[in-house]
Design a protein around this motif. Structure first.
Motif, PDB file in Angstrom:
ATOM      1  N   THR A   1       0.831  -1.202   0.000  1.00 22.54           N
ATOM      2  CA  THR A   1       0.000   0.000   0.000  1.00 22.54           C
ATOM      3  C   THR A   1       0.863   1.249   0.000  1.00 22.54           C
ATOM      4  O   THR A   1       1.837   1.342   0.757  1.00 22.54           O
ATOM      5  CB  THR A   1      -0.914   0.020   1.243  1.00 22.54           C
ATOM      6  OG1 THR A   1      -1.740  -1.139   1.229  1.00 22.54           O
ATOM      7  CG2 THR A   1      -1.785   1.263   1.262  1.00 22.54           C
TER       8      THR A   1
ATOM      9  N   LEU B   1      -1.702  -5.215   2.418  1.00 18.38           N
ATOM     10  CA  LEU B   1      -0.915  -4.836   3.586  1.00 18.38           C
ATOM     11  C   LEU B   1      -1.046  -3.336   3.858  1.00 18.38           C
ATOM     12  O   LEU B   1      -1.440  -2.561   2.994  1.00 18.38           O
ATOM     13  CB  LEU B   1       0.554  -5.205   3.374  1.00 18.38           C
ATOM     14  CG  LEU B   1       0.826  -6.696   3.133  1.00 18.38           C
ATOM     15  CD1 LEU B   1       2.306  -6.929   2.863  1.00 18.38           C
ATOM     16  CD2 LEU B   1       0.380  -7.532   4.342  1.00 18.38           C
ATOM     17  N   SER B   2      -0.672  -2.934   5.085  1.00 20.20           N
ATOM     18  CA  SER B   2      -0.819  -1.535   5.503  1.00 20.20           C
ATOM     19  C   SER B   2       0.341  -0.659   5.067  1.00 20.20           C
ATOM     20  O   SER B   2       0.242   0.566   5.119  1.00 20.20           O
ATOM     21  CB  SER B   2      -0.950  -1.451   7.029  1.00 20.20           C
ATOM     22  OG  SER B   2      -2.027  -2.224   7.494  1.00 20.20           O
ATOM     23  N   HIS B   3       1.454  -1.277   4.676  1.00 14.77           N
ATOM     24  CA  HIS B   3       2.666  -0.522   4.379  1.00 14.77           C
ATOM     25  C   HIS B   3       3.158  -0.811   2.960  1.00 14.77           C
ATOM     26  O   HIS B   3       2.631  -1.681   2.272  1.00 14.77           O
ATOM     27  CB  HIS B   3       3.770  -0.867   5.384  1.00 14.77           C
ATOM     28  CG  HIS B   3       3.397  -0.575   6.806  1.00 14.77           C
ATOM     29  ND1 HIS B   3       3.335   0.691   7.316  1.00 14.77           N
ATOM     30  CD2 HIS B   3       3.050  -1.411   7.828  1.00 14.77           C
ATOM     31  CE1 HIS B   3       2.976   0.643   8.587  1.00 14.77           C
ATOM     32  NE2 HIS B   3       2.800  -0.616   8.920  1.00 14.77           N
TER      33      HIS B   3
ATOM     34  N   ASP C   1       2.100  -6.947  10.456  1.00 15.50           N
ATOM     35  CA  ASP C   1       1.141  -6.604   9.417  1.00 15.50           C
ATOM     36  C   ASP C   1       0.714  -7.851   8.641  1.00 15.50           C
ATOM     37  O   ASP C   1      -0.477  -8.080   8.403  1.00 15.50           O
ATOM     38  CB  ASP C   1       1.774  -5.579   8.478  1.00 15.50           C
ATOM     39  CG  ASP C   1       0.754  -4.876   7.601  1.00 15.50           C
ATOM     40  OD1 ASP C   1      -0.441  -4.918   7.934  1.00 15.50           O
ATOM     41  OD2 ASP C   1       1.158  -4.269   6.599  1.00 15.50           O
TER      42      ASP C   1
ATOM     43  N   LYS D   1      -1.759 -10.588  10.232  1.00 12.42           N
ATOM     44  CA  LYS D   1      -3.194 -10.280  10.278  1.00 12.42           C
ATOM     45  C   LYS D   1      -3.925 -10.734   9.019  1.00 12.42           C
ATOM     46  O   LYS D   1      -5.158 -10.789   9.007  1.00 12.42           O
ATOM     47  CB  LYS D   1      -3.390  -8.778  10.463  1.00 12.42           C
ATOM     48  CG  LYS D   1      -2.892  -8.261  11.799  1.00 12.42           C
ATOM     49  CD  LYS D   1      -3.037  -6.751  11.892  1.00 12.42           C
ATOM     50  CE  LYS D   1      -2.479  -6.213  13.197  1.00 12.42           C
ATOM     51  NZ  LYS D   1      -2.551  -4.744  13.284  1.00 12.42           N
TER      52      LYS D   1
ATOM     53  N   HIS E   1      -0.317  -0.779  15.772  1.00 12.00           N
ATOM     54  CA  HIS E   1      -0.609  -2.080  15.175  1.00 12.00           C
ATOM     55  C   HIS E   1      -1.402  -2.973  16.125  1.00 12.00           C
ATOM     56  O   HIS E   1      -2.231  -3.775  15.694  1.00 12.00           O
ATOM     57  CB  HIS E   1       0.691  -2.789  14.774  1.00 12.00           C
ATOM     58  CG  HIS E   1       1.066  -2.568  13.339  1.00 12.00           C
ATOM     59  ND1 HIS E   1       0.371  -3.114  12.289  1.00 12.00           N
ATOM     60  CD2 HIS E   1       2.071  -1.843  12.776  1.00 12.00           C
ATOM     61  CE1 HIS E   1       0.918  -2.749  11.151  1.00 12.00           C
ATOM     62  NE2 HIS E   1       1.951  -1.976  11.408  1.00 12.00           N
TER      63      HIS E   1
ATOM     64  N   SER F   1      -9.302   1.698  12.600  1.00 14.25           N
ATOM     65  CA  SER F   1      -9.249   2.068  11.180  1.00 14.25           C
ATOM     66  C   SER F   1      -8.937   3.550  10.980  1.00 14.25           C
ATOM     67  O   SER F   1      -8.374   3.937   9.963  1.00 14.25           O
ATOM     68  CB  SER F   1     -10.589   1.737  10.512  1.00 14.25           C
ATOM     69  OG  SER F   1     -11.654   2.409  11.180  1.00 14.25           O
TER      70      SER F   1
ATOM     71  N   SER G   1      -6.730   5.236  12.413  1.00 15.89           N
ATOM     72  CA  SER G   1      -5.302   5.500  12.553  1.00 15.89           C
ATOM     73  C   SER G   1      -4.492   4.917  11.392  1.00 15.89           C
ATOM     74  O   SER G   1      -3.281   4.788  11.500  1.00 15.89           O
ATOM     75  CB  SER G   1      -4.794   4.927  13.884  1.00 15.89           C
ATOM     76  OG  SER G   1      -4.976   3.524  13.931  1.00 15.89           O
ATOM     77  N   HIS G   2      -5.182   4.574  10.279  1.00 15.99           N
ATOM     78  CA  HIS G   2      -4.496   3.915   9.170  1.00 15.99           C
ATOM     79  C   HIS G   2      -3.441   4.822   8.542  1.00 15.99           C
ATOM     80  O   HIS G   2      -2.307   4.388   8.303  1.00 15.99           O
ATOM     81  CB  HIS G   2      -5.514   3.487   8.119  1.00 15.99           C
ATOM     82  CG  HIS G   2      -4.928   2.682   6.997  1.00 15.99           C
ATOM     83  ND1 HIS G   2      -4.336   1.455   7.191  1.00 15.99           N
ATOM     84  CD2 HIS G   2      -4.812   2.942   5.661  1.00 15.99           C
ATOM     85  CE1 HIS G   2      -3.893   0.995   6.035  1.00 15.99           C
ATOM     86  NE2 HIS G   2      -4.167   1.873   5.093  1.00 15.99           N
TER      87      HIS G   2
ATOM     88  N   ARG H   1      -0.513   5.214  10.810  1.00 16.77           N
ATOM     89  CA  ARG H   1       0.299   3.988  10.779  1.00 16.77           C
ATOM     90  C   ARG H   1       1.241   3.996   9.578  1.00 16.77           C
ATOM     91  O   ARG H   1       2.419   3.646   9.695  1.00 16.77           O
ATOM     92  CB  ARG H   1      -0.620   2.767  10.725  1.00 16.77           C
ATOM     93  CG  ARG H   1       0.106   1.430  10.745  1.00 16.77           C
ATOM     94  CD  ARG H   1      -0.870   0.291  10.506  1.00 16.77           C
ATOM     95  NE  ARG H   1      -2.025   0.358  11.385  1.00 16.77           N
ATOM     96  CZ  ARG H   1      -3.086  -0.428  11.290  1.00 16.77           C
ATOM     97  NH1 ARG H   1      -3.154  -1.328  10.309  1.00 16.77           N
ATOM     98  NH2 ARG H   1      -4.086  -0.330  12.147  1.00 16.77           N
ATOM     99  N   ILE H   2       0.749   4.414   8.430  1.00 18.86           N
ATOM    100  CA  ILE H   2       1.570   4.473   7.219  1.00 18.86           C
ATOM    101  C   ILE H   2       2.710   5.486   7.388  1.00 18.86           C
ATOM    102  O   ILE H   2       3.878   5.191   7.096  1.00 18.86           O
ATOM    103  CB  ILE H   2       0.706   4.837   5.999  1.00 18.86           C
ATOM    104  CG1 ILE H   2      -0.275   3.708   5.682  1.00 18.86           C
ATOM    105  CG2 ILE H   2       1.573   5.135   4.780  1.00 18.86           C
ATOM    106  CD1 ILE H   2      -1.308   4.056   4.634  1.00 18.86           C
TER     107      ILE H   2
END
Length: 322
Positions: A28, A187-189, A196, A199, A275, A280, A282-283, A286-287
């Motif tokens: 992402t 994935l979030s990153h 990550d 999950k 994490h 949601s 704080s997405h 988080r990135i």
């Protein structure tokens, strides 16, 4: 009929295994900013170049100048090597997203990347601890500095911390490889992290959660506690110095190391908290914390140490003036 049923199960098992082995994760970028990805790639590219060049210059100067072959500069060269490794492990996938919209990463490539990221992060924490120990000995017991921090002793400490990093990070890929991934796999990153990836599994991840928490406490938690205690002792010693000028001079030698510690631990702690307990909303945070955690220390550390270390700064200037 039972034989046919057994054959069907075997075929389905093979199909599932094939599907699992060919599965991919989707990395992402910054959500909602896809139309300006090319512009976003410019600062990332600059950060990559500056990190590689800055840390490489420090390594070259320390290696070629025999007057810098002291414990403090040996630890600084180790920090530079670790920062180079972190940049090389993460920036290519980040630039792949923003330059070429290349979001897919295979499971094996993802597991390899997360191993190196976690391994190098543990090593960086260990190096920061060694640097704190170096400042502690230099300020609190200067007369025995040379006899305590000998080259053989430094080599043994480095070997212990490298083995610890390998032992702690190596189980991550194997713990993740036993799962099947039946979710969206987004994935979030822009790179792979254990907390990550786990999950995305459609299995019970309790073992991974417990092990991840244990490794964080055993490495980053323990190292940060020992660094804190080192600075408590340093502050106690410095405050006992009668001269205000000597007190400031002693503390000034710790400024660059304190900057490196804060740059590394604050984003890391924040990322771990988000994490585990974030939602949601704080997405995006988080990135951004993920980028700060892995990209800012390799960028800033060589700049801070070059500015604050008089001998290193003079040697760098002399090398480029020639």
């Amino acid at each position: 009929i039972s034989k046919l049923f057994g054959m069907a199960q075997s075929i389905m098992s093979v199909v599932n295994d094939t599907k699992f082995s060919s599965a991919v994760f989707l990395l992402t970028g910054i959500p909602g900013k896809e139309d300006v990805h090319l512009w976003i790639s410019i600062p990332f590219s600059l950060m990559y170049v500056i990190s590689i060049v800055g840390n490489s210059v420090i390594l070259f100067i320390i290696k070629t100048d025999s007057s810098l072959h002291e414990p403090m500069y040996i630890f600084l060269s180790m920090l530079a090597i670790t920062d180079l490794g972190l940049s090389i492990s993460t920036i290519p996938t980040i630039l792949g997203i923003y330059l070429f919209n290349s979001r897919e990463i295979s499971l094996n490539a993802c597991f390899a990347q997360l191993f190196f990221i976690h391994f190098l992060a543990k090593i960086e924490s260990s190096v920061l601890l060694l640097m704190a120990f170096d400042r502690f000995v230099a300020i609190c017991n200067p007369l025995r500095y040379a006899s305590i921090l000998t080259l053989p002793r430094i080599a043994k400490m480095v070997l212990v911390f490298v083995l610890r990093g390998v032992a702690v990070a190596l189980p991550f890929p194997f713990l993740l490889k036993r799962f099947q991934y039946c979710r969206a796999n987004v994935l979030s990153h822009s790179y792979c992290l254990h907390q990550d990836v786990m999950k995305m599994a459609c299995s019970d991840i309790k073992v991974n959660t417990i092990y991840g928490m244990f490794t964080t406490l055993f490495t980053l938690g323990l190292d940060s506690l020992l660094i804190f205690l080192s600075y408590v002792m340093i502050l106690k010693t410095v405050l006992s110095i009668a001269s205000h000028t000597e007190c400031l001079r002693a503390l000034n030698t710790c400024v660059s190391h304190l900057c490196a510690v804060l740059l590394f631990y604050i984003p890391d702690i924040g990322l771990a908290v988000i994490h585990r307990f974030g939602n949601s909303s704080s997405h995006l945070l988080r990135i951004l914390l993920g980028y700060v955690y892995l990209l800012v220390p390799p960028l800033i550390n060589p700049i801070v140490y070059s500015v604050k270390s008089k001998h290193l700064r003079a040697r760098i200037i002399r090398a480029f003036v020639k």
